[in-house]
Design a protein around this motif. Sequence first.
Motif, PDB file in Angstrom:
ATOM      1  N   LEU A 172       0.851  -0.895  -0.222  1.00  0.00           N
ATOM      2  CA  LEU A 172      -0.055   0.427  -0.161  1.00  0.00           C
ATOM      3  C   LEU A 172       0.628   1.136  -0.181  1.00  0.00           C
ATOM      4  O   LEU A 172       1.741   1.055   0.914  1.00  0.00           O
ATOM      5  N   LEU A 173       0.762   1.729  -0.954  1.00  0.00           N
ATOM      6  CA  LEU A 173       1.692   3.789  -1.145  1.00  0.00           C
ATOM      7  C   LEU A 173       0.309   4.358  -0.465  1.00  0.00           C
ATOM      8  O   LEU A 173      -0.578   4.408  -1.278  1.00  0.00           O
ATOM      9  N   LEU A 174       0.891   5.202  -0.034  1.00  0.00           N
ATOM     10  CA  LEU A 174       0.463   6.375   0.422  1.00  0.00           C
ATOM     11  C   LEU A 174       0.430   7.601  -0.780  1.00  0.00           C
ATOM     12  O   LEU A 174       1.715   7.727   0.355  1.00  0.00           O
ATOM     13  N   VAL A 175      -0.182   8.081  -1.221  1.00  0.00           N
ATOM     14  CA  VAL A 175       0.030   9.396  -2.337  1.00  0.00           C
ATOM     15  C   VAL A 175       0.036  10.233  -1.514  1.00  0.00           C
ATOM     16  O   VAL A 175      -1.769  10.726  -1.737  1.00  0.00           O
ATOM     17  N   GLY A 176       0.910  11.631  -1.967  1.00  0.00           N
ATOM     18  CA  GLY A 176       0.291  12.724  -0.980  1.00  0.00           C
ATOM     19  C   GLY A 176       0.978  13.161   0.419  1.00  0.00           C
ATOM     20  O   GLY A 176       1.889  12.039   1.121  1.00  0.00           O
ATOM     21  N   SER A 177       0.760  14.604   0.944  1.00  0.00           N
ATOM     22  CA  SER A 177       1.298  14.684   2.207  1.00  0.00           C
ATOM     23  C   SER A 177       0.454  14.283   3.248  1.00  0.00           C
ATOM     24  O   SER A 177      -0.390  15.625   3.204  1.00  0.00           O
ATOM     25  N   ARG A 226      -3.050  -1.055  -8.533  1.00  0.00           N
ATOM     26  CA  ARG A 226      -4.286  -2.473  -8.839  1.00  0.00           C
ATOM     27  C   ARG A 226      -5.260  -1.907  -8.480  1.00  0.00           C
ATOM     28  O   ARG A 226      -6.270  -2.610  -8.864  1.00  0.00           O
ATOM     29  N   ALA A 227      -5.756  -1.646  -7.588  1.00  0.00           N
ATOM     30  CA  ALA A 227      -6.819  -1.019  -6.590  1.00  0.00           C
ATOM     31  C   ALA A 227      -6.670   1.003  -6.145  1.00  0.00           C
ATOM     32  O   ALA A 227      -4.971   0.675  -5.661  1.00  0.00           O
ATOM     33  N   ALA A 228      -7.100   1.334  -6.142  1.00  0.00           N
ATOM     34  CA  ALA A 228      -7.067   2.846  -5.477  1.00  0.00           C
ATOM     35  C   ALA A 228      -8.587   3.564  -4.797  1.00  0.00           C
ATOM     36  O   ALA A 228      -9.362   2.995  -4.882  1.00  0.00           O
ATOM     37  N   MET A 229      -8.345   4.278  -3.689  1.00  0.00           N
ATOM     38  CA  MET A 229      -9.415   4.857  -3.225  1.00  0.00           C
ATOM     39  C   MET A 229      -8.700   6.103  -1.922  1.00  0.00           C
ATOM     40  O   MET A 229      -7.040   6.468  -1.616  1.00  0.00           O
ATOM     41  N   ASP A 230      -9.160   7.152  -2.227  1.00  0.00           N
ATOM     42  CA  ASP A 230      -9.034   8.508  -1.489  1.00  0.00           C
ATOM     43  C   ASP A 230      -9.291   8.723  -0.414  1.00  0.00           C
ATOM     44  O   ASP A 230      -9.831   7.517   0.067  1.00  0.00           O
ATOM     45  N   VAL A 231      -8.599   8.917   0.163  1.00  0.00           N
ATOM     46  CA  VAL A 231      -8.197   8.924   2.479  1.00  0.00           C
ATOM     47  C   VAL A 231      -9.627  10.922   1.984  1.00  0.00           C
ATOM     48  O   VAL A 231      -9.258  11.360   2.810  1.00  0.00           O
ATOM     49  N   SER A 232     -10.695  10.487   2.054  1.00  0.00           N
ATOM     50  CA  SER A 232     -11.939  11.474   2.357  1.00  0.00           C
ATOM     51  C   SER A 232     -11.721  11.257   3.992  1.00  0.00           C
ATOM     52  O   SER A 232     -12.745  12.068   4.395  1.00  0.00           O
ATOM     53  N   LEU A 285      -3.774   9.398  -0.993  1.00  0.00           N
ATOM     54  CA  LEU A 285      -5.006   8.617  -2.064  1.00  0.00           C
ATOM     55  C   LEU A 285      -3.888   7.399  -1.191  1.00  0.00           C
ATOM     56  O   LEU A 285      -2.827   7.121  -1.108  1.00  0.00           O
ATOM     57  N   VAL A 286      -4.870   6.152  -1.136  1.00  0.00           N
ATOM     58  CA  VAL A 286      -3.784   5.012  -0.814  1.00  0.00           C
ATOM     59  C   VAL A 286      -4.056   4.113  -2.157  1.00  0.00           C
ATOM     60  O   VAL A 286      -5.267   3.641  -2.715  1.00  0.00           O
ATOM     61  N   VAL A 287      -2.998   3.794  -2.801  1.00  0.00           N
ATOM     62  CA  VAL A 287      -2.435   2.694  -3.633  1.00  0.00           C
ATOM     63  C   VAL A 287      -2.256   1.128  -2.984  1.00  0.00           C
ATOM     64  O   VAL A 287      -1.096   0.794  -2.971  1.00  0.00           O
ATOM     65  N   ALA A 288      -2.975  -0.130  -4.223  1.00  0.00           N
ATOM     66  CA  ALA A 288      -2.365  -0.673  -4.210  1.00  0.00           C
ATOM     67  C   ALA A 288      -1.486  -1.206  -4.938  1.00  0.00           C
ATOM     68  O   ALA A 288      -1.949  -1.328  -6.291  1.00  0.00           O
ATOM     69  N   VAL A 289       0.397  -1.315  -4.713  1.00  0.00           N
ATOM     70  CA  VAL A 289       1.103  -2.283  -5.835  1.00  0.00           C
ATOM     71  C   VAL A 289       1.695  -3.146  -6.035  1.00  0.00           C
ATOM     72  O   VAL A 289       1.859  -3.833  -4.500  1.00  0.00           O
ATOM     73  N   GLU A 304       6.330  12.765 -11.067  1.00  0.00           N
ATOM     74  CA  GLU A 304       4.681  14.035 -10.761  1.00  0.00           C
ATOM     75  C   GLU A 304       5.696  15.010  -9.796  1.00  0.00           C
ATOM     76  O   GLU A 304       4.710  16.097 -10.201  1.00  0.00           O
ATOM     77  N   GLY A 305       5.977  14.866  -8.777  1.00  0.00           N
ATOM     78  CA  GLY A 305       7.010  15.903  -7.601  1.00  0.00           C
ATOM     79  C   GLY A 305       5.991  15.385  -6.612  1.00  0.00           C
ATOM     80  O   GLY A 305       5.564  16.179  -5.863  1.00  0.00           O
ATOM     81  N   VAL A 306       5.190  14.018  -7.251  1.00  0.00           N
ATOM     82  CA  VAL A 306       4.024  14.259  -5.399  1.00  0.00           C
ATOM     83  C   VAL A 306       5.280  12.939  -4.871  1.00  0.00           C
ATOM     84  O   VAL A 306       5.706  12.387  -5.184  1.00  0.00           O
ATOM     85  N   ALA A 307       4.653  13.190  -3.123  1.00  0.00           N
ATOM     86  CA  ALA A 307       5.394  12.502  -2.420  1.00  0.00           C
ATOM     87  C   ALA A 307       4.901  11.377  -2.401  1.00  0.00           C
ATOM     88  O   ALA A 307       3.820  11.396  -2.208  1.00  0.00           O
ATOM     89  N   ALA A 308       5.634   9.499  -2.392  1.00  0.00           N
ATOM     90  CA  ALA A 308       4.497   8.808  -1.756  1.00  0.00           C
ATOM     91  C   ALA A 308       5.474   8.413  -0.950  1.00  0.00           C
ATOM     92  O   ALA A 308       6.725   7.718  -1.067  1.00  0.00           O
ATOM     93  N   GLN A 309       4.481   7.241   0.104  1.00  0.00           N
ATOM     94  CA  GLN A 309       5.652   6.004   0.628  1.00  0.00           C
ATOM     95  C   GLN A 309       4.853   4.714   1.126  1.00  0.00           C
ATOM     96  O   GLN A 309       3.271   4.796   0.737  1.00  0.00           O
ATOM     97  N   GLU A 310       4.975   3.662   0.909  1.00  0.00           N
ATOM     98  CA  GLU A 310       4.837   2.260   1.500  1.00  0.00           C
ATOM     99  C   GLU A 310       4.413   2.465   2.715  1.00  0.00           C
ATOM    100  O   GLU A 310       4.990   2.461   3.751  1.00  0.00           O
ATOM    101  N   ILE A 311       3.349   2.063   3.392  1.00  0.00           N
ATOM    102  CA  ILE A 311       2.564   2.650   4.330  1.00  0.00           C
ATOM    103  C   ILE A 311       2.180   1.081   5.040  1.00  0.00           C
ATOM    104  O   ILE A 311       1.732   1.177   5.824  1.00  0.00           O
TER     105      ILE A 311
END
Lengths: 363, 363
Positions: A172-177, A226-232, A285-289, A304-311
């Motif tokens: 799971l990647l957390l995309v954004g800050s 593979r799958a994604a959802m935003d952290v709303s 965003l949380v993205v499954a990779v 793309e200039g976007v931070a991402a980390q494996e969570i």
Amino acid sequence: MSVVTELSPVGDDVHLGELGEHAILEHILRPRYGGVRGFGDDCAVLDAEEGLLGELVATTDSCPTPLVTSLGETDPYHAGWLLATINLSDLAAAGATPLGLVVNYTLPKTTTAGEFRRLLDGVDDCAKTHGTKVVGGDLRDGPVRQLTATAIGRCVPGGRLGRAGAAAGDRLLLVGSPGYLWAYALLVEEQARLPEAIVAGIRERAFRPMAQVAAGKALAAAGLARAAMDVSDGLFPTVRTLCGANGLGARIRTDIHLDNAPAEVCAQAGLGRFELAQAWGDWTLVVAVRPEDVELARKVLTEEGVAAQEIGILAPREEGISLDDGEKTEPWNGIAQERFSPSSWHGGDLPKLITEVLGRRAS
Amino acid sequence: MSVVTELSPVGDDVHLGELGEHAILEHILRPRYGGVRGFGDDCAVLDAEEGLLGELVATTDSCPTPLVTSLGETDPYHAGWLLATINLSDLAAAGATPLGLVVNYTLPKTTTAGEFRRLLDGVDDCAKTHGTKVVGGDLRDGPVRQLTATAIGRCVPGGRLGRAGAAAGDRLLLVGSPGYLWAYALLVEEQARLPEAIVAGIRERAFRPMAQVAAGKALAAAGLARAAMDVSDGLFPTVRTLCGANGLGARIRTDIHLDNAPAEVCAQAGLGRFELAQAWGDWTLVVAVRPEDVELARKVLTEEGVAAQEIGILAPREEGISLDDGEKTEPWNGIAQERFSPSSWHGGDLPKLITEVLGRRAS
């Protein structure tokens, strides 16, 4: 006259407020709409013969009272920005390119022209930031301000992301800050103090959050998500929903990275970084990779200039959803607001909100 | 921070309720969005490279308190049907084929599951009648019920209808059958009496109005309509808007045909047929057609099973908008509700509404 036959254990007399959002979804909406393509995803899929153009998607969301209103900011600009962000963030989770926004405003007659213009400025600026615009809308007067929008977008052929499609072992990647909005709330509450310029920087990120549209598009186009959802609504409900859609569990690491400024707020407020990182409002965003795609995905996002980390990692369902602090794992019963329940978000008193959202006692 | 430079005579301190809808449109929205394709039309146009597929359009409307609520009908089914109708009627005016609806509901927690289901039934039944469906949406709790939807559709290449495109000499066709909603209101007010079966027939038409989706599509596909607009707020504002968009005037005939049942209600209520025909609520379309195409257009509509009649002619702007009773013409200063004004529709007392909408004293 209904064309739908439902089998539901929910009788007609029960109030929606007794059911809560989850039961409404499972027992009223799923029996009726569960067969619709994209049901349960951030975006709906339109019936269109798209062929080589890719699928058309649409999403609609109303704007709640922005938290920034509780932080002393009454400029309607921020409600406008948030309205666009909320909707564009759903397109981001589908990996879609925005084609346009249609807006629907109910405003009291006492709204001034200046307030209305600021609202429009906020929507327009946010849309422009993501390369799109307001293409139409509806405006009417009413007793209470109500802001709704619909964002329409197009995915690349075969590239639409949804909540399903992940497998155990995916990262799971957390995309954004994360952490900016509630860091600013803690600053307003004087639970931390920082130099003015740094506060201004946090405030800017908190007040004009970035939907991860470019990131979602880039990952979808590269076939890396593979799958994604935003952290709303916060990290826990997002992970729980992704797990539910894939019949999986997850292990989430508590050592989520925060940028320096929100990390410093955490330290001063005596708050764990994870507590801040798991809150909502930053439109990550949380993205499954796939494990083997993690490095490439991070590279694409860096470009793309976007931070991402494996969570964390998706696990077999039996393992449930747990938190891993590096030494042990414990079941995670995180914080989740639910609409049509007492936790449904309608703004409110800031110290109480901090307690509810960050899971700690306000000082 | 705004990216838009505006020149507007409306200062920032004036209330929207002092401006009214028309001034808001002209002085706030047009300077900002006037360059957007489809501005002022019933439907927005999405930025998409459609090529041979034709243009994508979208429209959004909230559902006001249905008049039928004032007529003693509290079943939320009718609000749902109306919500879908309002939005699909805008697609009809664009000559578009619906691709789907996304819905956005704010409902009080005290709403029962049964009421919610009836609301969904109404939306779903109406969508199905027009060959489309709900593809997604958003649901939240709030103090007041608020129903909003967005309809997305596609036009045939080169076939998108808007308000502009007509010329002096074009004939105006009224597509659909006017008079049913307010005929039923007069029956409820006992200004007329008819056999039970006939009342039931009027009630059915009043409660489940048909958006003219099939008619709009057929006219657009055949290239027979030059401009179109739906009668959402009454015949006068529709004709006035079409005239304004084309820089024209119009002569409208007062001998508009009503079906037998509403005509009989008129006769008993001592009301001219035109007074009933010019009211809103039946979701008819006004379409501008070249004189030489009128017969073919009527033939195409007959094949669709839709009534249509010629109700007037577009004229040079200098002639203004007039009514022709067969003996003389007089300027038409018809009835128009305007949002953000005292006439803005929010339901109300039935006898007063009849006076306002039908332009006569309630008995």
